[in-house]
Design a protein around this motif. Structure first.
Motif, mmCIF file in Angstrom:
data_model
loop_
_atom_site.group_PDB
_atom_site.id
_atom_site.type_symbol
_atom_site.label_atom_id
_atom_site.label_comp_id
_atom_site.label_asym_id
_atom_site.label_seq_id
_atom_site.Cartn_x
_atom_site.Cartn_y
_atom_site.Cartn_z
ATOM 1 N N GLN A 71 0.829 -1.215 0.000
ATOM 2 C CA GLN A 71 0.000 0.000 0.000
ATOM 3 C C GLN A 71 0.865 1.269 0.000
ATOM 4 O O GLN A 71 0.551 2.242 -0.690
ATOM 5 C CB GLN A 71 -0.934 -0.027 1.220
ATOM 6 N N ASP A 72 1.964 1.256 0.745
ATOM 7 C CA ASP A 72 2.862 2.425 0.789
ATOM 8 C C ASP A 72 3.482 2.687 -0.583
ATOM 9 O O ASP A 72 3.673 3.839 -0.978
ATOM 10 C CB ASP A 72 3.984 2.193 1.810
ATOM 11 N N PHE A 73 3.803 1.600 -1.300
ATOM 12 C CA PHE A 73 4.413 1.755 -2.611
ATOM 13 C C PHE A 73 3.401 2.353 -3.596
ATOM 14 O O PHE A 73 3.731 3.241 -4.385
ATOM 15 C CB PHE A 73 4.920 0.391 -3.109
ATOM 16 N N LEU A 76 3.056 6.101 -3.008
ATOM 17 C CA LEU A 76 4.120 6.893 -3.635
ATOM 18 C C LEU A 76 3.706 7.347 -5.030
ATOM 19 O O LEU A 76 3.824 8.530 -5.369
ATOM 20 C CB LEU A 76 5.402 6.061 -3.732
ATOM 21 N N ARG A 79 1.084 9.941 -5.118
ATOM 22 C CA ARG A 79 1.605 11.272 -4.773
ATOM 23 C C ARG A 79 2.363 11.913 -5.929
ATOM 24 O O ARG A 79 2.130 13.064 -6.266
ATOM 25 C CB ARG A 79 2.584 11.158 -3.584
ATOM 26 N N ILE A 80 3.313 11.171 -6.522
ATOM 27 C CA ILE A 80 4.231 11.834 -7.469
ATOM 28 C C ILE A 80 3.772 11.722 -8.935
ATOM 29 O O ILE A 80 4.203 12.518 -9.762
ATOM 30 C CB ILE A 80 5.700 11.351 -7.306
ATOM 31 N N ILE A 81 2.914 10.742 -9.235
ATOM 32 C CA ILE A 81 2.398 10.611 -10.611
ATOM 33 C C ILE A 81 0.911 10.304 -10.503
ATOM 34 O O ILE A 81 0.423 9.217 -10.827
ATOM 35 C CB ILE A 81 3.154 9.499 -11.394
ATOM 36 N N GLU A 85 -3.360 14.522 -12.317
ATOM 37 C CA GLU A 85 -2.540 15.499 -13.063
ATOM 38 C C GLU A 85 -3.025 15.602 -14.520
ATOM 39 O O GLU A 85 -3.715 14.720 -15.020
ATOM 40 C CB GLU A 85 -1.070 15.038 -13.097
ATOM 41 N N VAL A 102 3.788 6.970 -17.597
ATOM 42 C CA VAL A 102 4.867 7.683 -16.901
ATOM 43 C C VAL A 102 5.382 6.844 -15.731
ATOM 44 O O VAL A 102 6.600 6.725 -15.515
ATOM 45 C CB VAL A 102 4.378 9.060 -16.422
ATOM 46 N N LEU A 106 9.223 5.246 -15.281
ATOM 47 C CA LEU A 106 10.074 5.562 -14.126
ATOM 48 C C LEU A 106 10.567 4.299 -13.430
ATOM 49 O O LEU A 106 11.742 4.215 -13.050
ATOM 50 C CB LEU A 106 9.293 6.427 -13.121
#
Lengths: 150, 150, 150
Positions: A71-73, A76, A79-81, A85, A102, A106
Protein backbone atom coordinates in the motif's frame (compact mmCIF):
# COMPACT_ATOMS: atom_id res chain seq x y z
CA UNK A 1 36.06 -9.19 1.52
CA UNK A 2 34.83 -11.69 -1.08
CA UNK A 3 34.32 -15.38 -1.61
CA UNK A 4 34.44 -16.56 -5.22
CA UNK A 5 32.61 -19.45 -6.91
CA UNK A 6 33.24 -20.16 -10.59
CA UNK A 7 31.40 -22.43 -13.01
CA UNK A 8 32.20 -22.94 -16.71
CA UNK A 9 30.64 -24.77 -19.64
CA UNK A 10 28.34 -24.42 -22.61
CA UNK A 11 25.88 -21.56 -22.32
CA UNK A 12 22.20 -22.44 -21.95
CA UNK A 13 19.37 -19.98 -22.55
CA UNK A 14 15.90 -20.98 -21.39
CA UNK A 15 13.07 -18.59 -22.22
CA UNK A 16 9.82 -18.95 -20.27
CA UNK A 17 6.69 -16.84 -20.04
CA UNK A 18 4.30 -16.27 -17.15
CA UNK A 19 0.70 -15.38 -17.92
CA UNK A 20 -1.60 -13.87 -15.31
CA UNK A 21 -4.45 -11.43 -14.78
CA UNK A 22 -4.08 -8.04 -13.10
CA UNK A 23 -6.69 -5.66 -11.70
CA UNK A 24 -4.94 -2.42 -12.74
CA UNK A 25 -4.39 0.73 -10.64
CA UNK A 26 -1.00 -0.41 -9.29
CA UNK A 27 -2.19 -3.95 -8.62
CA UNK A 28 0.89 -5.96 -7.66
CA UNK A 29 1.57 -9.63 -8.35
CA UNK A 30 4.24 -11.57 -6.48
CA UNK A 31 6.23 -13.55 -9.08
CA UNK A 32 8.89 -14.92 -6.72
CA UNK A 33 7.67 -18.52 -6.44
CA UNK A 34 7.19 -18.80 -10.22
CA UNK A 35 10.61 -17.33 -11.02
CA UNK A 36 12.29 -19.58 -8.44
CA UNK A 37 10.51 -22.63 -9.88
CA UNK A 38 11.48 -21.75 -13.47
CA UNK A 39 15.15 -21.26 -12.56
CA UNK A 40 15.16 -24.64 -10.74
CA UNK A 41 13.45 -26.34 -13.69
CA UNK A 42 16.31 -25.35 -16.02
CA UNK A 43 18.66 -27.48 -13.93
CA UNK A 44 21.34 -24.83 -14.45
CA UNK A 45 23.89 -24.23 -11.73
CA UNK A 46 24.83 -20.54 -12.03
CA UNK A 47 23.95 -17.53 -14.13
CA UNK A 48 21.34 -14.79 -14.36
CA UNK A 49 17.60 -14.71 -14.76
CA UNK A 50 16.06 -11.70 -16.51
CA UNK A 51 12.48 -10.84 -15.53
CA UNK A 52 11.13 -8.62 -18.30
CA UNK A 53 7.71 -7.12 -18.94
CA UNK A 54 7.05 -6.59 -22.66
CA UNK A 55 4.63 -3.68 -22.40
CA UNK A 56 4.36 0.03 -21.71
CA UNK A 57 2.04 0.19 -18.69
CA UNK A 58 3.61 -2.22 -16.22
CA UNK A 59 6.93 -2.63 -14.45
CA UNK A 60 9.03 -4.97 -12.33
CA UNK A 61 10.65 -4.33 -8.93
CA UNK A 62 11.41 -6.07 -5.63
CA UNK A 63 9.62 -5.35 -2.34
CA UNK A 64 8.92 -6.95 0.99
CA UNK A 65 5.51 -8.19 -0.12
CA UNK A 66 3.45 -7.46 2.98
CA UNK A 67 0.18 -5.47 2.72
CA UNK A 68 1.64 -2.37 4.38
CA UNK A 69 4.60 -2.00 2.01
CA UNK A 70 2.38 -2.79 -0.98
CA UNK A 71 0.00 0.00 0.00
CA UNK A 72 2.86 2.43 0.79
CA UNK A 73 4.41 1.75 -2.61
CA UNK A 74 1.09 2.48 -4.34
CA UNK A 75 0.75 5.70 -2.33
CA UNK A 76 4.12 6.89 -3.63
CA UNK A 77 2.85 6.75 -7.21
CA UNK A 78 -0.44 8.41 -6.26
CA UNK A 79 1.61 11.27 -4.77
CA UNK A 80 4.23 11.83 -7.47
CA UNK A 81 2.40 10.61 -10.61
CA UNK A 82 -1.26 11.15 -9.76
CA UNK A 83 -4.01 10.24 -12.26
CA UNK A 84 -5.46 13.65 -11.39
CA UNK A 85 -2.54 15.50 -13.06
CA UNK A 86 -2.78 16.70 -16.66
CA UNK A 87 -1.34 14.21 -19.18
CA UNK A 88 -0.76 15.12 -22.81
CA UNK A 89 -1.18 11.43 -23.66
CA UNK A 90 -4.82 11.66 -22.55
CA UNK A 91 -5.54 14.54 -24.93
CA UNK A 92 -5.03 12.28 -27.95
CA UNK A 93 -5.66 8.81 -26.47
CA UNK A 94 -9.10 7.98 -25.07
CA UNK A 95 -7.76 5.27 -22.75
CA UNK A 96 -6.85 8.01 -20.23
CA UNK A 97 -3.89 6.04 -18.85
CA UNK A 98 -1.19 8.71 -19.27
CA UNK A 99 -0.16 8.30 -15.64
CA UNK A 100 0.35 4.54 -16.23
CA UNK A 101 2.87 5.22 -19.00
CA UNK A 102 4.87 7.68 -16.90
CA UNK A 103 4.87 5.38 -13.85
CA UNK A 104 6.03 2.40 -15.92
CA UNK A 105 8.82 4.44 -17.53
CA UNK A 106 10.07 5.56 -14.13
CA UNK A 107 10.09 2.11 -12.51
CA UNK A 108 11.33 0.18 -15.54
CA UNK A 109 10.40 -3.08 -17.31
CA UNK A 110 13.32 -5.30 -16.41
CA UNK A 111 15.37 -6.71 -13.54
CA UNK A 112 18.24 -9.18 -13.52
CA UNK A 113 18.83 -11.63 -10.66
CA UNK A 114 21.90 -13.83 -10.21
CA UNK A 115 21.49 -17.46 -9.18
CA UNK A 116 24.06 -19.83 -7.73
CA UNK A 117 23.92 -23.59 -6.95
CA UNK A 118 20.55 -23.50 -8.72
CA UNK A 119 19.16 -21.04 -6.14
CA UNK A 120 17.98 -17.51 -6.82
CA UNK A 121 19.99 -14.91 -4.83
CA UNK A 122 17.21 -13.05 -3.02
CA UNK A 123 17.04 -11.45 0.39
CA UNK A 124 14.88 -13.17 3.00
CA UNK A 125 12.11 -10.54 2.77
CA UNK A 126 12.69 -9.57 -0.86
CA UNK A 127 10.07 -10.61 -3.41
CA UNK A 128 9.93 -10.08 -7.18
CA UNK A 129 6.84 -7.99 -8.00
CA UNK A 130 5.05 -7.11 -11.18
CA UNK A 131 3.17 -3.81 -10.92
CA UNK A 132 0.25 -3.20 -13.28
CA UNK A 133 -0.08 0.56 -13.69
CA UNK A 134 -2.90 0.47 -16.23
CA UNK A 135 -6.32 1.76 -15.20
CA UNK A 136 -8.23 -1.45 -15.92
CA UNK A 137 -7.90 -5.25 -15.60
CA UNK A 138 -5.45 -6.78 -18.08
CA UNK A 139 -4.06 -10.12 -19.20
CA UNK A 140 -0.30 -9.83 -18.68
CA UNK A 141 2.74 -11.78 -19.83
CA UNK A 142 6.18 -11.58 -18.25
CA UNK A 143 9.27 -13.09 -19.90
CA UNK A 144 11.55 -15.05 -17.54
CA UNK A 145 14.81 -15.84 -19.30
CA UNK A 146 17.45 -17.94 -17.54
CA UNK A 147 20.98 -17.74 -18.97
CA UNK A 148 23.79 -19.75 -17.43
CA UNK A 149 25.86 -22.88 -17.22
CA UNK A 150 24.74 -26.34 -16.10
CA UNK B 1 1.27 -21.30 -17.06
CA UNK B 2 4.51 -21.29 -19.05
CA UNK B 3 5.98 -22.42 -22.35
CA UNK B 4 9.70 -23.15 -22.39
CA UNK B 5 12.25 -22.79 -25.20
CA UNK B 6 15.87 -23.81 -24.60
CA UNK B 7 18.99 -23.20 -26.69
CA UNK B 8 22.54 -24.29 -25.84
CA UNK B 9 26.02 -23.79 -27.28
CA UNK B 10 29.14 -21.69 -27.06
CA UNK B 11 28.59 -18.24 -25.60
CA UNK B 12 28.99 -15.25 -27.90
CA UNK B 13 29.45 -11.68 -26.70
CA UNK B 14 29.09 -8.90 -29.26
CA UNK B 15 29.77 -5.37 -28.07
CA UNK B 16 28.48 -2.47 -30.19
CA UNK B 17 28.26 1.24 -29.62
CA UNK B 18 25.70 3.78 -30.83
CA UNK B 19 26.79 7.39 -31.26
CA UNK B 20 24.29 10.23 -31.53
CA UNK B 21 23.65 13.86 -30.63
CA UNK B 22 21.22 15.01 -27.97
CA UNK B 23 19.72 18.43 -27.26
CA UNK B 24 19.74 18.16 -23.44
CA UNK B 25 16.91 19.06 -21.02
CA UNK B 26 15.37 15.57 -21.05
CA UNK B 27 15.71 15.22 -24.82
CA UNK B 28 14.75 11.62 -25.65
CA UNK B 29 16.15 9.43 -28.40
CA UNK B 30 14.39 6.28 -29.57
CA UNK B 31 17.04 3.54 -29.83
CA UNK B 32 14.67 0.65 -30.63
CA UNK B 33 15.39 0.26 -34.34
CA UNK B 34 19.17 0.40 -33.76
CA UNK B 35 19.09 -2.12 -30.90
CA UNK B 36 16.85 -4.46 -32.92
CA UNK B 37 19.20 -4.19 -35.92
CA UNK B 38 22.31 -4.86 -33.80
CA UNK B 39 20.77 -7.94 -32.17
CA UNK B 40 19.78 -9.27 -35.61
CA UNK B 41 23.26 -8.58 -37.00
CA UNK B 42 24.84 -10.85 -34.37
CA UNK B 43 22.98 -13.80 -35.88
CA UNK B 44 22.45 -15.15 -32.36
CA UNK B 45 19.30 -17.07 -31.56
CA UNK B 46 18.62 -16.40 -27.87
CA UNK B 47 20.09 -14.43 -25.01
CA UNK B 48 20.09 -10.93 -23.56
CA UNK B 49 21.04 -7.51 -24.86
CA UNK B 50 22.27 -4.94 -22.35
CA UNK B 51 21.68 -1.29 -23.27
CA UNK B 52 24.04 0.75 -21.10
CA UNK B 53 24.84 4.46 -20.96
CA UNK B 54 28.42 5.09 -19.76
CA UNK B 55 27.86 8.52 -18.23
CA UNK B 56 26.41 10.35 -15.24
CA UNK B 57 23.81 12.67 -16.84
CA UNK B 58 21.74 10.34 -19.00
CA UNK B 59 19.62 7.24 -18.53
CA UNK B 60 17.78 4.45 -20.32
CA UNK B 61 14.13 3.41 -20.04
CA UNK B 62 11.22 2.13 -22.14
CA UNK B 63 8.18 4.19 -23.09
CA UNK B 64 5.45 4.32 -25.68
CA UNK B 65 7.31 6.82 -27.79
CA UNK B 66 4.46 9.14 -28.80
CA UNK B 67 4.76 12.93 -28.28
CA UNK B 68 2.24 13.00 -25.42
CA UNK B 69 3.98 10.35 -23.29
CA UNK B 70 7.38 11.89 -24.06
CA UNK B 71 6.17 15.28 -22.80
CA UNK B 72 4.43 13.73 -19.76
CA UNK B 73 7.62 11.90 -18.81
CA UNK B 74 9.62 15.14 -19.03
CA UNK B 75 7.03 16.88 -16.86
CA UNK B 76 7.49 14.27 -14.14
CA UNK B 77 11.16 15.21 -13.80
CA UNK B 78 10.36 18.92 -13.89
CA UNK B 79 7.99 18.33 -10.96
CA UNK B 80 10.06 16.06 -8.73
CA UNK B 81 13.64 17.07 -9.68
CA UNK B 82 13.25 20.65 -10.89
CA UNK B 83 16.28 22.64 -12.11
CA UNK B 84 14.88 25.43 -9.90
CA UNK B 85 15.64 23.49 -6.66
CA UNK B 86 18.87 24.05 -4.75
CA UNK B 87 21.63 21.58 -5.69
CA UNK B 88 24.85 21.27 -3.69
CA UNK B 89 26.56 20.08 -6.88
CA UNK B 90 26.00 23.50 -8.41
CA UNK B 91 27.74 25.28 -5.52
CA UNK B 92 31.08 23.72 -6.49
CA UNK B 93 30.52 22.90 -10.18
CA UNK B 94 29.91 25.73 -12.64
CA UNK B 95 28.07 23.48 -15.12
CA UNK B 96 24.87 23.93 -13.05
CA UNK B 97 23.55 20.49 -13.97
CA UNK B 98 22.96 19.14 -10.45
CA UNK B 99 19.39 18.19 -11.38
CA UNK B 100 20.72 16.13 -14.33
CA UNK B 101 22.86 14.00 -11.99
CA UNK B 102 19.98 13.32 -9.61
CA UNK B 103 17.56 12.49 -12.44
CA UNK B 104 20.04 10.09 -14.05
CA UNK B 105 20.70 8.36 -10.74
CA UNK B 106 16.99 7.84 -10.17
CA UNK B 107 16.20 6.45 -13.63
CA UNK B 108 19.37 4.36 -14.04
CA UNK B 109 21.96 3.77 -16.78
CA UNK B 110 21.16 0.23 -17.82
CA UNK B 111 18.38 -2.08 -19.03
CA UNK B 112 18.50 -5.73 -20.09
CA UNK B 113 16.20 -7.16 -22.76
CA UNK B 114 15.80 -10.85 -23.59
CA UNK B 115 15.70 -11.96 -27.23
CA UNK B 116 14.43 -15.21 -28.70
CA UNK B 117 14.54 -16.62 -32.25
CA UNK B 118 16.75 -13.62 -33.03
CA UNK B 119 13.93 -11.21 -32.11
CA UNK B 120 13.95 -8.69 -29.27
CA UNK B 121 11.15 -9.34 -26.74
CA UNK B 122 9.40 -5.95 -26.69
CA UNK B 123 5.78 -4.97 -26.29
CA UNK B 124 4.01 -3.60 -29.34
CA UNK B 125 4.05 -0.01 -28.06
CA UNK B 126 7.24 -0.28 -26.00
CA UNK B 127 10.32 1.55 -27.26
CA UNK B 128 13.86 1.73 -25.82
CA UNK B 129 14.63 5.36 -25.00
CA UNK B 130 17.78 7.21 -24.07
CA UNK B 131 17.07 10.31 -21.98
CA UNK B 132 19.64 13.11 -21.96
CA UNK B 133 19.23 14.97 -18.67
CA UNK B 134 22.14 17.38 -19.17
CA UNK B 135 21.37 21.06 -19.67
CA UNK B 136 23.08 21.41 -23.06
CA UNK B 137 23.57 19.53 -26.35
CA UNK B 138 25.93 16.56 -26.07
CA UNK B 139 27.55 13.86 -28.17
CA UNK B 140 26.42 10.59 -26.57
CA UNK B 141 27.51 6.98 -26.77
CA UNK B 142 25.43 4.00 -25.67
CA UNK B 143 26.88 0.48 -25.34
CA UNK B 144 24.70 -2.29 -26.80
CA UNK B 145 26.08 -5.67 -25.76
CA UNK B 146 24.46 -8.86 -27.01
CA UNK B 147 25.24 -12.03 -25.06
CA UNK B 148 23.81 -15.36 -26.14
CA UNK B 149 23.98 -18.55 -28.14
CA UNK B 150 23.86 -18.93 -31.93
CA UNK C 1 27.21 4.41 -36.41
CA UNK C 2 28.64 1.37 -34.63
CA UNK C 3 31.85 -0.55 -34.16
CA UNK C 4 31.50 -4.23 -33.34
CA UNK C 5 33.72 -6.51 -31.26
CA UNK C 6 32.83 -10.20 -30.90
CA UNK C 7 34.22 -12.88 -28.58
CA UNK C 8 33.10 -16.53 -28.36
CA UNK C 9 33.84 -19.54 -26.19
CA UNK C 10 32.69 -21.46 -23.16
CA UNK C 11 30.58 -19.44 -20.74
CA UNK C 12 32.07 -18.66 -17.33
CA UNK C 13 30.04 -17.53 -14.34
CA UNK C 14 31.94 -16.15 -11.36
CA UNK C 15 29.87 -15.24 -8.30
CA UNK C 16 31.47 -12.94 -5.70
CA UNK C 17 30.11 -11.16 -2.67
CA UNK C 18 31.10 -7.83 -1.12
CA UNK C 19 30.54 -7.32 2.60
CA UNK C 20 30.55 -3.87 4.19
CA UNK C 21 28.96 -1.74 6.87
CA UNK C 22 26.50 1.06 6.23
CA UNK C 23 25.27 3.88 8.46
CA UNK C 24 21.67 3.94 7.20
CA UNK C 25 19.55 6.97 6.25
CA UNK C 26 20.61 6.91 2.58
CA UNK C 27 24.25 6.29 3.38
CA UNK C 28 26.01 5.62 0.07
CA UNK C 29 28.95 3.31 -0.56
CA UNK C 30 31.05 3.53 -3.71
CA UNK C 31 31.51 -0.02 -5.02
CA UNK C 32 33.29 0.87 -8.27
CA UNK C 33 36.84 -0.12 -7.34
CA UNK C 34 35.68 -3.44 -5.88
CA UNK C 35 33.51 -4.31 -8.88
CA UNK C 36 36.31 -3.36 -11.30
CA UNK C 37 38.78 -5.50 -9.34
CA UNK C 38 36.43 -8.51 -9.25
CA UNK C 39 35.78 -8.33 -13.00
CA UNK C 40 39.56 -8.15 -13.67
CA UNK C 41 40.21 -11.06 -11.31
CA UNK C 42 37.96 -13.34 -13.37
CA UNK C 43 40.34 -12.94 -16.30
CA UNK C 44 37.33 -12.88 -18.63
CA UNK C 45 37.47 -10.81 -21.78
CA UNK C 46 33.88 -9.74 -22.44
CA UNK C 47 30.45 -10.11 -20.88
CA UNK C 48 28.27 -8.59 -18.21
CA UNK C 49 28.61 -8.07 -14.49
CA UNK C 50 25.43 -8.00 -12.41
CA UNK C 51 25.57 -5.97 -9.19
CA UNK C 52 22.67 -7.16 -7.04
CA UNK C 53 21.57 -6.34 -3.52
CA UNK C 54 19.74 -9.24 -1.86
CA UNK C 55 17.58 -7.24 0.52
CA UNK C 56 14.51 -5.02 0.76
CA UNK C 57 15.91 -1.78 2.20
CA UNK C 58 18.84 -0.96 -0.09
CA UNK C 59 19.39 -0.32 -3.78
CA UNK C 60 22.03 0.09 -6.48
CA UNK C 61 22.55 2.98 -8.91
CA UNK C 62 25.30 4.99 -10.61
CA UNK C 63 26.22 8.57 -9.72
CA UNK C 64 29.09 10.99 -10.01
CA UNK C 65 30.29 10.25 -6.49
CA UNK C 66 31.15 13.76 -5.29
CA UNK C 67 29.74 15.10 -2.00
CA UNK C 68 27.37 17.54 -3.70
CA UNK C 69 25.65 14.95 -5.90
CA UNK C 70 25.53 12.48 -3.01
CA UNK C 71 23.74 15.06 -0.85
CA UNK C 72 21.43 16.11 -3.70
CA UNK C 73 20.45 12.49 -4.31
CA UNK C 74 19.63 12.02 -0.63
CA UNK C 75 17.54 15.21 -0.68
CA UNK C 76 15.45 13.81 -3.53
CA UNK C 77 14.35 10.90 -1.35
CA UNK C 78 13.72 13.17 1.64
CA UNK C 79 11.39 15.21 -0.61
CA UNK C 80 9.44 12.49 -2.40
CA UNK C 81 9.59 9.62 0.16
CA UNK C 82 9.99 11.41 3.48
CA UNK C 83 10.26 9.46 6.75
CA UNK C 84 7.71 11.98 8.06
CA UNK C 85 4.93 10.64 5.79
CA UNK C 86 2.48 8.03 7.04
CA UNK C 87 3.52 4.45 6.20
CA UNK C 88 1.17 1.49 6.66
CA UNK C 89 4.24 -0.70 7.14
CA UNK C 90 5.03 1.18 10.35
CA UNK C 91 1.60 0.47 11.82
CA UNK C 92 2.38 -3.25 12.02
CA UNK C 93 6.20 -3.26 12.08
CA UNK C 94 8.03 -1.63 14.98
CA UNK C 95 11.20 -1.03 12.94
CA UNK C 96 9.59 2.15 11.53
CA UNK C 97 11.44 1.88 8.22
CA UNK C 98 8.46 2.01 5.85
CA UNK C 99 10.12 4.80 3.87
CA UNK C 100 13.19 2.60 3.36
CA UNK C 101 11.12 -0.13 1.71
CA UNK C 102 9.40 2.30 -0.66
CA UNK C 103 12.68 4.01 -1.58
CA UNK C 104 14.39 0.69 -2.28
CA UNK C 105 11.50 -0.49 -4.45
CA UNK C 106 11.62 2.68 -6.51
CA UNK C 107 15.38 2.66 -7.13
CA UNK C 108 15.77 -1.10 -7.60
CA UNK C 109 18.15 -3.81 -6.36
CA UNK C 110 20.08 -4.63 -9.52
CA UNK C 111 22.18 -3.13 -12.32
CA UNK C 112 24.00 -4.81 -15.19
CA UNK C 113 27.24 -3.45 -16.64
CA UNK C 114 28.94 -4.66 -19.81
CA UNK C 115 32.70 -5.20 -19.86
CA UNK C 116 35.04 -5.48 -22.82
CA UNK C 117 38.75 -6.33 -23.07
CA UNK C 118 38.51 -7.10 -19.34
CA UNK C 119 37.50 -3.50 -18.58
CA UNK C 120 34.19 -2.34 -17.10
CA UNK C 121 32.33 0.05 -19.46
CA UNK C 122 31.79 3.06 -17.19
CA UNK C 123 31.73 6.77 -17.89
CA UNK C 124 34.63 8.83 -16.55
CA UNK C 125 32.56 10.34 -13.72
CA UNK C 126 30.18 7.43 -13.26
CA UNK C 127 30.50 5.34 -10.09
CA UNK C 128 28.55 2.28 -8.94
CA UNK C 129 26.80 3.13 -5.64
CA UNK C 130 25.02 1.10 -3.03
CA UNK C 131 22.43 3.13 -1.15
CA UNK C 132 21.39 1.98 2.32
CA UNK C 133 17.87 3.26 2.92
CA UNK C 134 17.37 1.63 6.30
CA UNK C 135 17.13 3.84 9.38
CA UNK C 136 20.06 2.30 11.27
CA UNK C 137 23.57 0.91 10.69
CA UNK C 138 23.61 -2.46 8.93
CA UNK C 139 25.99 -5.17 7.74
CA UNK C 140 25.37 -5.43 4.00
CA UNK C 141 26.21 -7.95 1.31
CA UNK C 142 26.15 -7.26 -2.41
CA UNK C 143 26.38 -10.04 -5.03
CA UNK C 144 28.74 -9.29 -7.94
CA UNK C 145 28.28 -11.92 -10.64
CA UNK C 146 30.46 -11.83 -13.75
CA UNK C 147 29.18 -13.80 -16.75
CA UNK C 148 31.18 -13.91 -19.95
CA UNK C 149 33.80 -15.52 -22.16
CA UNK C 150 37.55 -15.73 -21.56
Amino acid sequence: MTKTAAVSGLAHVVTDRLHFETQGNADMVNLTADVRRLVKATGLQAGTVTVFFPGATGAVTTLEFEPGVVQDFRSLFDRIISPAEHYEHNVTHPDLNGHAHVRAGLLGPSLVFPFEDGELCLGRWQEICFVCFDNRPRQRTVVVQTLGVG
